[in-house]
Scaffold this motif. Sequence first.
Motif, PDB file in Angstrom:
ATOM      1  N   CYS A 126      -0.459  -6.863   8.876  1.00  0.00           N
ATOM      2  CA  CYS A 126      -1.425  -5.783   8.686  1.00  0.00           C
ATOM      3  C   CYS A 126      -2.783  -6.176   9.273  1.00  0.00           C
ATOM      4  O   CYS A 126      -3.399  -5.406  10.009  1.00  0.00           O
TER       5      CYS A 126
ATOM      6  N   PHE B 272      -8.225   2.256  -0.197  1.00  0.00           N
ATOM      7  CA  PHE B 272      -8.382   1.412   0.987  1.00  0.00           C
ATOM      8  C   PHE B 272      -9.553   1.821   1.865  1.00  0.00           C
ATOM      9  O   PHE B 272      -9.834   1.164   2.867  1.00  0.00           O
TER      10      PHE B 272
ATOM     11  N   VAL C  82       0.551   4.183  -5.609  1.00  0.00           N
ATOM     12  CA  VAL C  82      -0.661   3.612  -5.020  1.00  0.00           C
ATOM     13  C   VAL C  82      -1.451   4.728  -4.330  1.00  0.00           C
ATOM     14  O   VAL C  82      -0.922   5.441  -3.470  1.00  0.00           O
TER      15      VAL C  82
ATOM     16  N   TRP D 192      -7.634  -3.642   5.541  1.00  0.00           N
ATOM     17  CA  TRP D 192      -6.377  -3.963   6.230  1.00  0.00           C
ATOM     18  C   TRP D 192      -6.167  -5.465   6.090  1.00  0.00           C
ATOM     19  O   TRP D 192      -7.063  -6.255   6.399  1.00  0.00           O
TER      20      TRP D 192
ATOM     21  N   CYS E  82       0.753  -8.577  -1.164  1.00  0.00           N
ATOM     22  CA  CYS E  82       1.488  -7.825  -0.153  1.00  0.00           C
ATOM     23  C   CYS E  82       2.272  -8.760   0.766  1.00  0.00           C
ATOM     24  O   CYS E  82       1.710  -9.714   1.321  1.00  0.00           O
TER      25      CYS E  82
ATOM     26  N   ALA F 127      -8.191  -2.500  -3.620  1.00  0.00           N
ATOM     27  CA  ALA F 127      -7.350  -2.648  -2.428  1.00  0.00           C
ATOM     28  C   ALA F 127      -7.088  -4.130  -2.135  1.00  0.00           C
ATOM     29  O   ALA F 127      -5.957  -4.518  -1.832  1.00  0.00           O
TER      30      ALA F 127
ATOM     31  N   CYS G 102       0.802  -1.220   0.000  1.00  0.00           N
ATOM     32  CA  CYS G 102       0.000   0.000   0.000  1.00  0.00           C
ATOM     33  C   CYS G 102       0.839   1.276   0.000  1.00  0.00           C
ATOM     34  O   CYS G 102       0.329   2.347  -0.342  1.00  0.00           O
TER      35      CYS G 102
ATOM     36  N   LEU H  11      -4.472  -5.635  -4.373  1.00  0.00           N
ATOM     37  CA  LEU H  11      -3.132  -5.238  -3.959  1.00  0.00           C
ATOM     38  C   LEU H  11      -2.704  -6.021  -2.715  1.00  0.00           C
ATOM     39  O   LEU H  11      -1.561  -6.465  -2.612  1.00  0.00           O
ATOM     40  N   CYS H  12      -3.614  -6.224  -1.797  1.00  0.00           N
ATOM     41  CA  CYS H  12      -3.315  -6.979  -0.573  1.00  0.00           C
ATOM     42  C   CYS H  12      -2.919  -8.425  -0.875  1.00  0.00           C
ATOM     43  O   CYS H  12      -2.122  -9.012  -0.141  1.00  0.00           O
TER      44      CYS H  12
ATOM     45  N   PRO I 237      -3.818   5.956  -1.668  1.00  0.00           N
ATOM     46  CA  PRO I 237      -4.297   5.446  -0.386  1.00  0.00           C
ATOM     47  C   PRO I 237      -5.815   5.468  -0.249  1.00  0.00           C
ATOM     48  O   PRO I 237      -6.380   4.730   0.569  1.00  0.00           O
TER      49      PRO I 237
END
Length: 85
Positions: free
Chosen positions: A52, A25, A20, A66, A46, A39, A15, A42-43, A22
């Motif tokens: 997270c 998210f 990216v 998260w 990660c 989001a 993130c 992307l996670c 923010p």
Amino acid sequence: MSLNVSREWKRDGACVSPGVDPDIFFAPPDGRKNWDKAAKLLCRVCPVKKDCLITAIEDGEMHGVWGGLNGSERLQFYVGNAPPQ
């Protein structure tokens, strides 16, 4: 219960990569469905996804994505489905 996750993981999150936004998210004010899709994609890649998610659960974070889960999805981890106060 704390798992004592170091907060240093934040600098390694996907993130915080250049380019990216923010805002992906967090839910937009218009209530758009599937707001969290970008989001979560992307996670998936990660390297600190687990840390997270643990941090969000321990902190009772109810907003945003998260660790690949949004606030509603994280409710399952709280005793009585309420975040810690």
